[in-house]
Design an enzyme around this catalytic site. Sequence first.
Site, PDB file in Angstrom:
ATOM      1  N   TYR A 189       0.881  -1.179   0.000  1.00 46.74           N
ATOM      2  CA  TYR A 189       0.000   0.000   0.000  1.00 46.74           C
ATOM      3  C   TYR A 189       0.918   1.228   0.000  1.00 46.74           C
ATOM      4  CZ  TYR A 189      -3.909   2.914   1.741  1.00 46.74           C
ATOM      5  OH  TYR A 189      -4.866   3.891   1.903  1.00 46.74           O
ATOM      6  N   ARG A 249      -5.417  10.839 -11.023  1.00 51.88           N
ATOM      7  CA  ARG A 249      -4.723  11.544  -9.927  1.00 51.88           C
ATOM      8  C   ARG A 249      -4.252  10.483  -8.945  1.00 51.88           C
ATOM      9  NH1 ARG A 249      -4.803  10.809  -5.087  1.00 51.88           N
ATOM     10  NH2 ARG A 249      -6.587  11.794  -4.120  1.00 51.88           N
ATOM     11  N   LYS A 289      -5.515  -1.042  -2.398  1.00 56.28           N
ATOM     12  CA  LYS A 289      -6.667  -0.759  -1.521  1.00 56.28           C
ATOM     13  C   LYS A 289      -7.397  -2.060  -1.208  1.00 56.28           C
ATOM     14  CE  LYS A 289      -6.613   3.863  -1.366  1.00 56.28           C
ATOM     15  NZ  LYS A 289      -6.679   4.729  -0.185  1.00 56.28           N
ATOM     16  N   GLU A 349     -11.661   5.814  -6.545  1.00 56.75           N
ATOM     17  CA  GLU A 349     -10.360   6.114  -5.951  1.00 56.75           C
ATOM     18  C   GLU A 349      -9.475   6.864  -6.929  1.00 56.75           C
ATOM     19  OE1 GLU A 349      -9.707   4.879  -2.625  1.00 56.75           O
ATOM     20  OE2 GLU A 349      -8.195   6.434  -2.864  1.00 56.75           O
ATOM     21  N   ASP A 350      -8.885   7.922  -6.458  1.00 51.87           N
ATOM     22  CA  ASP A 350      -7.862   8.670  -7.194  1.00 51.87           C
ATOM     23  C   ASP A 350      -8.327   9.139  -8.582  1.00 51.87           C
ATOM     24  OD1 ASP A 350      -6.521   8.238  -4.891  1.00 51.87           O
ATOM     25  OD2 ASP A 350      -4.732   7.349  -5.773  1.00 51.87           O
ATOM     26  N   ASP A 388     -13.546   7.527  -1.877  1.00 50.32           N
ATOM     27  CA  ASP A 388     -12.657   7.405  -0.727  1.00 50.32           C
ATOM     28  C   ASP A 388     -11.865   8.687  -0.477  1.00 50.32           C
ATOM     29  OD1 ASP A 388     -11.189   6.067   1.302  1.00 50.32           O
ATOM     30  OD2 ASP A 388      -9.575   5.663  -0.123  1.00 50.32           O
ATOM     31  N   ASP A 389     -11.412   9.334  -1.554  1.00 51.81           N
ATOM     32  CA  ASP A 389     -10.569  10.533  -1.375  1.00 51.81           C
ATOM     33  C   ASP A 389     -11.361  11.693  -0.798  1.00 51.81           C
ATOM     34  OD1 ASP A 389      -8.023   9.539  -2.565  1.00 51.81           O
ATOM     35  OD2 ASP A 389      -9.399   9.175  -4.222  1.00 51.81           O
ATOM     36  N   ASN A 400       0.395  12.192  -0.053  1.00 49.05           N
ATOM     37  CA  ASN A 400       1.119  10.953  -0.340  1.00 49.05           C
ATOM     38  C   ASN A 400       1.720  11.005  -1.745  1.00 49.05           C
ATOM     39  OD1 ASN A 400       0.293   9.642   2.075  1.00 49.05           O
ATOM     40  ND2 ASN A 400      -1.731   9.332   1.167  1.00 49.05           N
ATOM     41  N   ASN A 456      -4.366   8.338   7.517  1.00 49.80           N
ATOM     42  CA  ASN A 456      -4.592   7.793   6.172  1.00 49.80           C
ATOM     43  C   ASN A 456      -5.991   7.186   6.128  1.00 49.80           C
ATOM     44  OD1 ASN A 456      -4.549   5.644   3.998  1.00 49.80           O
ATOM     45  ND2 ASN A 456      -2.541   6.559   3.689  1.00 49.80           N
TER      46      ASN A 456
HETATM   47  N1  LIG Z   1      -3.834  10.849   3.832  1.00 44.42           N
HETATM   48  C1  LIG Z   1      -4.874  10.461   3.149  1.00 44.42           C
HETATM   49  O1  LIG Z   1      -5.649   9.597   3.558  1.00 44.42           O
HETATM   50  C2  LIG Z   1      -5.152  11.098   1.822  1.00 44.42           C
HETATM   51  C3  LIG Z   1      -6.416  10.953   1.252  1.00 44.42           C
HETATM   52  C4  LIG Z   1      -6.685  11.552   0.026  1.00 44.42           C
HETATM   53  C5  LIG Z   1      -5.699  12.281  -0.616  1.00 44.42           C
HETATM   54  N2  LIG Z   1      -4.476  12.382  -0.038  1.00 44.42           N
HETATM   55  C6  LIG Z   1      -3.407  13.132  -0.712  1.00 44.42           C
HETATM   56  O2  LIG Z   1      -3.783  14.470  -0.835  1.00 44.42           O
HETATM   57  C7  LIG Z   1      -3.167  15.038  -1.975  1.00 44.42           C
HETATM   58  C8  LIG Z   1      -4.201  15.827  -2.738  1.00 44.42           C
HETATM   59  O3  LIG Z   1      -5.241  15.018  -3.188  1.00 44.42           O
HETATM   60  P1  LIG Z   1      -6.493  15.660  -3.958  1.00 44.42           P
HETATM   61  O4  LIG Z   1      -7.320  14.556  -4.460  1.00 44.42           O
HETATM   62  O5  LIG Z   1      -7.151  16.669  -3.115  1.00 44.42           O
HETATM   63  O6  LIG Z   1      -5.728  16.350  -5.168  1.00 44.42           O
HETATM   64  P2  LIG Z   1      -6.227  17.504  -6.100  1.00 44.42           P
HETATM   65  O7  LIG Z   1      -5.323  17.521  -7.266  1.00 44.42           O
HETATM   66  O8  LIG Z   1      -7.699  17.382  -6.316  1.00 44.42           O
HETATM   67  O9  LIG Z   1      -5.983  18.842  -5.241  1.00 44.42           O
HETATM   68  C9  LIG Z   1      -4.730  19.380  -4.945  1.00 44.42           C
HETATM   69  C10 LIG Z   1      -4.964  20.782  -4.387  1.00 44.42           C
HETATM   70  O10 LIG Z   1      -3.728  21.279  -3.880  1.00 44.42           O
HETATM   71  C11 LIG Z   1      -3.574  22.629  -4.345  1.00 44.42           C
HETATM   72  N3  LIG Z   1      -2.148  22.960  -4.451  1.00 44.42           N
HETATM   73  C12 LIG Z   1      -1.276  22.578  -5.399  1.00 44.42           C
HETATM   74  N4  LIG Z   1      -0.072  23.150  -5.167  1.00 44.42           N
HETATM   75  C13 LIG Z   1      -0.196  23.886  -4.043  1.00 44.42           C
HETATM   76  C14 LIG Z   1       0.688  24.712  -3.311  1.00 44.42           C
HETATM   77  N5  LIG Z   1       1.955  24.868  -3.691  1.00 44.42           N
HETATM   78  N6  LIG Z   1       0.214  25.342  -2.216  1.00 44.42           N
HETATM   79  C15 LIG Z   1      -1.064  25.172  -1.829  1.00 44.42           C
HETATM   80  N7  LIG Z   1      -1.951  24.403  -2.476  1.00 44.42           N
HETATM   81  C16 LIG Z   1      -1.519  23.768  -3.570  1.00 44.42           C
HETATM   82  C17 LIG Z   1      -4.263  22.658  -5.695  1.00 44.42           C
HETATM   83  O11 LIG Z   1      -4.612  23.998  -6.056  1.00 44.42           O
HETATM   84  C18 LIG Z   1      -5.479  21.792  -5.397  1.00 44.42           C
HETATM   85  O12 LIG Z   1      -6.473  22.583  -4.805  1.00 44.42           O
HETATM   86  C19 LIG Z   1      -2.528  13.891  -2.732  1.00 44.42           C
HETATM   87  O13 LIG Z   1      -1.148  13.876  -2.467  1.00 44.42           O
HETATM   88  C20 LIG Z   1      -3.143  12.652  -2.124  1.00 44.42           C
HETATM   89  O14 LIG Z   1      -2.250  11.570  -2.118  1.00 44.42           O
HETATM   90  C21 LIG Z   1      -4.188  11.821   1.164  1.00 44.42           C
HETATM   91  O1  LIG Z   2      -3.878   5.939  -1.009  1.00 44.76           O
HETATM   92  C1  LIG Z   2      -3.633   6.476   0.078  1.00 44.76           C
HETATM   93  O2  LIG Z   2      -2.682   6.137   0.789  1.00 44.76           O
HETATM   94  C2  LIG Z   2      -4.528   7.543   0.626  1.00 44.76           C
HETATM   95  C3  LIG Z   2      -5.325   8.304  -0.351  1.00 44.76           C
HETATM   96  O3  LIG Z   2      -6.377   7.567  -0.888  1.00 44.76           O
HETATM   97  C4  LIG Z   2      -4.544   9.012  -1.395  1.00 44.76           C
HETATM   98  O4  LIG Z   2      -5.055   9.147  -2.505  1.00 44.76           O
HETATM   99  O5  LIG Z   2      -3.453   9.480  -1.097  1.00 44.76           O
HETATM  100 MG   LIG Z   3      -6.764   7.895  -2.864  1.00 43.99          MG
END
Ligand SMILES: NC(=O)c1ccc[n+]([C@@H]2O[C@H](COP(=O)([O-])OP(=O)(O)OC[C@H]3O[C@@H](n4cnc5c(N)ncnc54)[C@H](O)[C@@H]3O)[C@@H](O)[C@H]2O)c1
Ligand SMILES: O=C(O)C[C@H](O)C(=O)O
Ligand SMILES: [Mg+2]
Length: 601
Positions: free
Chosen positions: A127, A180, A198, A269-270, A292-293, A443, A488
């Site tokens: 993962y 994404r 997942k 997802e993603d 999920d996101d 991530n 996460n």
């Molecule tokens: N920890 C978790 O469980 C978890 C869950 C979902 C997503 N994520 C992570 O979150 C991140 C974003 O996912 P998402 O689906 O929202 O992506 P997304 O592409 O939909 O959104 C990214 C956002 O970040 C902003 N951004 C980009 N560069 C920036 C900067 N320099 N300063 C401030 N903001 C900035 C963009 O304008 C956009 O609003 C990914 O890395 C993903 O892996 C983590």
């Molecule tokens: O996949 C993960 O680890 C969490 C989340 O769904 C992500 O998109 O980053």
């Molecule tokens: Mg995800």
Amino acid sequence: MCKVVRFAAAARLRRLSTAIPGPCKVQKRGTDILHDPWFNKDTGFPLTERDRLGLRGLLPPRVISFEHQYDRFMNSYRSLEKNTRGQSDKFVSLSKWRILNRLHDRNEILYYRVLIDNIKEFAPIIYTPTVGLVCENYSGLFRRPRGMYFSAKDKGEMMSMIYNWPSDQVDMIVLTDGSRILGLGDLGVQGIGIPIGKLDMYVAAAGINPRKILPVMLDVGTNNQKLLEDPLYLGVRQPRWEGEAYLSIVDEFMEAVHTRWPKAIVQFEDFQMKWAFETLKRYRERFCMFNDDIQGTAGVALAGLLGTVRSQGRPLSDFLKQKIVVVGAGSAGLGVLSMAVQAVSRMSGGSETAANSQFFLIDKDGLVTTERSNLDPAAVPFAKNPRDLEGLSEGASVIEVVKKVKPHVLLGLSGVGGVFNAEVLKAMRESVSTKPAIFAMSNPTMNAECTAIEAFSHAGENIVFASGSPFENVDLGNGEVGHVNQANNMYLFPGIGLGTLLSGARHITDGMLRAAAECLASYMTDEDVQKGILYPSIDCIRDVTAEVGAAVVHAAVAEKQAEGHGDVGFKELANMSKEETVEYVRGNMWYPEYCPLVHEK
Ligand SMILES: NC(=O)c1ccc[n+]([C@@H]2O[C@H](COP(=O)([O-])OP(=O)(O)OC[C@H]3O[C@@H](n4cnc5c(N)ncnc54)[C@H](O)[C@@H]3O)[C@@H](O)[C@H]2O)c1
Ligand SMILES: O=C(O)C[C@H](O)C(=O)O
Ligand SMILES: [Mg+2]
């Protein structure tokens, strides 16, 4: 600590006191069985079974016990660790992924047992974060397909293609279009690694039977030029389909899935943000699905935000007073904000509105306000009115906002590594909180807004820290440890899926998702939370998932969504106490052990 003894240990004890598992029917014989990872036991086939199934002579004569096979695998794994010492992290991680993947492709029962018993060690391989590396290198790593691939070329064929999947029953599907992948961007067909990872977590954490899972890639092309030009690329070589053409592909897939398996749950997802929101809106009333996101992440983050209030020794009602800066206005950041705002609204009796509340939203162009031209409709509810801002204006940078707001929590979901730089982290020392919280949730590891060491060294030792990818706890040098939490969505999606499945609900409602988040939020003891431990150890993931699943079942019953599952109907579910529901969920978790194989024509 888990609330109950480690699940694997508990299951082992249970097994000692119960009979041999029931027989499994197999329509194959001889080498066809050895080449089917679901039935294959390698050297573990007893002699009588070898006779029954035409395996005599096809295996070395000695029969090796399951425990011995397990030890042999772990010894090879440890040797690999030794032999790769000193190599690059990337090389080591991919080597570990390969040896686990090879085991999966040969013997699924042994693979899932090894995974469940060593989940803390193996989750980062199968993962996040290694799965990101696997996706980036997928075309080169590809040996055997896993899951199904529906491409733009299959339009009009999906209703029949879905019957190519060999399993009669599918309960859980994870679907991506690869647009994404984590913080790595558009990886096209290579994103299939994410549904696979997942769903491995679904098996490990929720005990979903691996015969009833289906990872799916919807390949509508890619806008990643490097991949389009890569001769090894395995996906459709065309720019992504857009608009109605895109939606018609997803529609066709959803119809096909639900024609064959009407109660299958689909986890999106993603997907890039526009399609993440659009598909959630389009399908959530029609099918059993969630994103999920947006929704899983929101629940995990909300649990963490409530934990930060408890870590300050404050009552939960103080959540209304917390100042929270969210950096990243994508599917994840907006999902978190909308769930947090709903929680605030409930706590305050509906008097709060998102825009003038304690939340600040920042994207790549800075602080989001109503003055923003081409403001994304999904971000509108969280855009600040500049009149309510003192000393801050549209587009203010992260450092300007942190210095001015002195937030309790700085939460990153931007996908950009290092956005919480030394200056920003140092500014968090001026936070109005006694325990400033830094959530670097992006991530994989390289995309985290900051590392754990950076957070503790710049923002101070009294912080609470959480990250989306795993980091080691930080030695603070004074005998104290800076605790690293893994914020996460893996702590919620398995329970959301399993609870929905066992409730027999046809839709996943906000109430069910809220119940999941609240359950996770209350899992930790006050003592742990005050030490900065907001989330359980991943060792406890089956236990957490049993509790979360039960909370989802309860909410589905309360909202009259539950229709029951198998022999257990709505009435039986409604009559279960909380503890009985947890036991019911736990009792429905699949556990890997060899079953006697019986040949069936
Ligand atoms: N920890 C978790 O469980 C978890 C869950 C979902 C997503 N994520 C992570 O979150 C991140 C974003 O996912 P998402 O689906 O929202 O992506 P997304 O592409 O939909 O959104 C990214 C956002 O970040 C902003 N951004 C980009 N560069 C920036 C900067 N320099 N300063 C401030 N903001 C900035 C963009 O304008 C956009 O609003 C990914 O890395 C993903 O892996 C983590
Ligand atoms: O996949 C993960 O680890 C969490 C989340 O769904 C992500 O998109 O980053
Ligand atoms: Mg995800």
